[in-house]
Enzyme design. Structure first.
Site, mmCIF file in Angstrom:
data_model
loop_
_atom_site.group_PDB
_atom_site.id
_atom_site.type_symbol
_atom_site.label_atom_id
_atom_site.label_comp_id
_atom_site.label_asym_id
_atom_site.label_seq_id
_atom_site.Cartn_x
_atom_site.Cartn_y
_atom_site.Cartn_z
ATOM 1 N N HIS A 1 -74.480 -18.610 36.417
ATOM 2 C CA HIS A 1 -74.452 -18.048 35.067
ATOM 3 C C HIS A 1 -75.416 -16.876 34.893
ATOM 4 O O HIS A 1 -75.506 -16.301 33.802
ATOM 5 C CB HIS A 1 -74.815 -19.120 34.027
ATOM 6 C CG HIS A 1 -73.699 -20.076 33.747
ATOM 7 N ND1 HIS A 1 -73.775 -21.416 34.015
ATOM 8 C CD2 HIS A 1 -72.458 -19.874 33.223
ATOM 9 C CE1 HIS A 1 -72.630 -22.002 33.672
ATOM 10 N NE2 HIS A 1 -71.827 -21.092 33.198
ATOM 11 N N ARG B 1 -64.734 -27.518 25.511
ATOM 12 C CA ARG B 1 -65.206 -26.451 24.639
ATOM 13 C C ARG B 1 -64.252 -25.272 24.816
ATOM 14 O O ARG B 1 -63.485 -25.221 25.771
ATOM 15 C CB ARG B 1 -66.638 -26.026 24.969
ATOM 16 C CG ARG B 1 -66.772 -25.294 26.292
ATOM 17 C CD ARG B 1 -68.227 -24.942 26.588
ATOM 18 N NE ARG B 1 -68.711 -23.834 25.783
ATOM 19 C CZ ARG B 1 -68.749 -22.561 26.189
ATOM 20 N NH1 ARG B 1 -68.304 -22.233 27.384
ATOM 21 N NH2 ARG B 1 -69.222 -21.607 25.409
#
Lengths: 346, 197
Positions: A193, A223
């Protein structure tokens, strides 16, 4: 079979299209008129009937065409599917999860007969019938992760847990929003990330990792994430950036409604039983602005979100160069009226 | 030349905390000419660290180590020549063997990737950057690796695309990522600048 599958392409002539039913069930990602990062996690599956949240692994009208596109991408670049040696068991876990779920949720499309480790899988939409021995990779034409993800929409990452971190040690990644599995395989949660702006300092990744490490057996979550893509292209990989990059500069006020797509990722998380790995499917839904605007609430809201977004996020999500054209186009659908809470159309 | 201090960056960008003696444990040490100075400094801090050390010097001679005397000293003209030997040492290393890497980012990236592939745990690998801040870059498009990159953007030595230099780093491959800088607007390339530490 009750479901009709589109004959369409995600490259070249781009004949991808959404039916009125696909538009109605599109997972519009904004529950309010503004956007900033959040750990927007909820339980999965579960949601109104007919939405993509209802089943473990949503199958829709794009299924067969998406699997054909994956086959093309893999033939050109086999490194889009990789599994480090210790991840085969997690691949079997994933195969089991998907086969059992699809056979239960779509009995007219998929069938699974199990007699001990002797399994018999029938996938009607793709015309596949296979008898194999569960946990014996020599009875499949390829590894278990590759076998089942060639038959399942969405990208898949398998995350190995050790040292209080998650390591992306396997994946099938052919419809990614500009990141490279070949480069990132073997990285931990913070490393893969690392290129995402702002989020680390906001504590998003610390919170997300803590949550993911606590996901237990039998618990599933989801999500939504999103970005913007010019043309309905699944393979927006960095590997091929020099090939699809020029298309980003073809947006005009005349064609933006048809060519500019909102790209939504339905991300789900499953703890796998034997390997204790986490499966992380990333399912991609594409819809152009014209189709989004057929739902008045979505047209209004998308205009406000994209107009007011943090410039760093517009840059990261890759639409900063087209932002003005997009916002000008969407402004015709925004009469200033208030929008109702939640993501579903009125 | 002293240890290099790099400016803060993203989480995937490696940091090199410097060599600290783990005592007279079995050790594999790999260094280039600038890195050899880090090994002599290490030996000066604790002479016993060389008692069970295999040292591989890449692109320089034994003179670079001065009067430091490891248990075995090997010289290789370049990475490619050093790879079979280093791989052999790693594959036959006993539990608890310490790895010391010193020199350019290219050397550290290259050898640490071999060490991870051999199953070495990350906390048994020590690294110290010395000398050139040139980077070992992988082209994300053709996967070719260009060594000793000192400018941003640079030209891929394999496919010829003009690539910008990212801080995103793959430990598995031991390389930074290079991405086409003019993908959206072919031919429009920003001014070339020297890479900074």
């Amino acid at each position: 079979m009750t479901m009709q599958f589109n004959d369409e392409t995600f490259r070249g002539d781009y004949t991808y299209h959404n039916s009125p039913e696909a538009i109605r069930r599109f997972p519009f990602p904004f529950d309010q008129d503004t956007y900033m990062y959040s750990v927007n996690i909820e339980q999965h599956p579960g949601g109104p009937k007919g939405t993509p949240f209802e089943k473990m692994f949503d199958v829709d009208e794009h299924y067969v065409a998406e699997m054909k596109d994956r086959e093309i991408t893999l033939a050109e670049d086999p490194l889009r599917c990789q599994s480090l040696p210790h991840m085969e068991l997690a691949g079997w876990d994933l195969l089991e999860l998907i086969m059992v779920s699809k056979a239960r949720d779509y009995p007219d499309l998929f069938t699974l007969h199990r007699d001990g480790n002797d399994w018999h899988w029938i996938n009607k939409p793709l015309g596949i019938e296979k008898k194999f021995t569960f946990l014996d990779a020599t009875t499949l034409p390829c590894g278990p992760m590759e076998y089942i993800t060639r038959q399942t929409q969405g990208d898949f990452a398998l995350l190995h847990e050790r040292d209080n971190n998650l390591w992306m040690d396997a994946g099938m990644i052919t419809s990614q929003a500009d990141w490279s599995l070949d480069f990132d395989v073997g990285m931990n949660f913070f490393e893969w990330h690392a290129p995402v702006p702002k989020a680390r300092k906001m504590g998003v990744f610390d919170k997300a990792l803590k949550f993911l490490l606590a996901v237990g057996q039998g618990q599933h979550y989801r999500r939504l994430n999103w970005t913007m893509t010019v043309n309905p292209r699944l393979d927006t990989s960095p590997e091929n950036y020099h090939k699809w990059g020029p298309e980003k500069r073809t947006i005009t006020p005349e064609n933006v409604g048809q060519k500019q797509f909102l790209r939504v990722e339905l991300q789900t998380f499953f703890r796998l039983p034997r390997s204790n790995a986490l499966a992380f499917p990333i399912r991609c839904y594409l819809m152009n602005l014209e189709d989004i605007a057929t739902k008045p609430k979505w047209g209004r809201r998308l205009h406000r979100v994209l107009r007011d977004i943090d410039p760093d996020l517009a840059e990261y999500k890759g639409f900063a160069v087209n932002q003005k054209t997009i916002v000008d186009y969407l402004s015709q659908f925004d009469d200033g009226a208030p929008t109702s809470p939640g993501i579903f159309p009125d | 030349m002293p240890k290099t201090e790099f400016s803060p960056s993203i989480d995937s960008r490696p940091t090199y905390s410097g060599l600290v003696s783990q005592g007279a444990a079995p050790a594999i040490m790999v260094a280039d000419e600038a890195g050899a100075q880090a090994l002599t400094d290490l030996a000066a801090s604790d002479a016993s660290v060389m008692d069970h050390a295999h040292v591989v010097l890449v692109g320089c001679g034994a003179a670079a180590l001065g009067d430091v005397k490891p248990v075995a000293l090997h010289e290789a003209p370049d990475f490619d020549a050093a790879t079979p030997l280093v791989t052999q040492l790693l594959n036959t290393a006993r539990m608890g063997t310490q790895i010391y890497l010193a020199g350019s980012e290219g050397l550290i990236g290259h050898v640490s990737a071999l060490a991870f592939a051999a199953g070495m745990p990350v906390d048994e690998i020590q690294m110290e950057h010395r000398g050139s801040i040139a980077r070992r870059m992988q082209c994300v498009h053709c996967k070719g690796i260009t060594e000793d990159v000192t400018t941003d953007p640079f030209t891929c030595a394999h496919c010829g695309l003009t690539l910008f230099v990212r801080d995103h780093f793959s430990r598995r491959l031991g390389v930074f990522q290079g991405v086409c800088v003019d993908a959206e607007t072919p031919g429009v390339v920003p001014e070339t600048v020297e890479i900074q530490a």
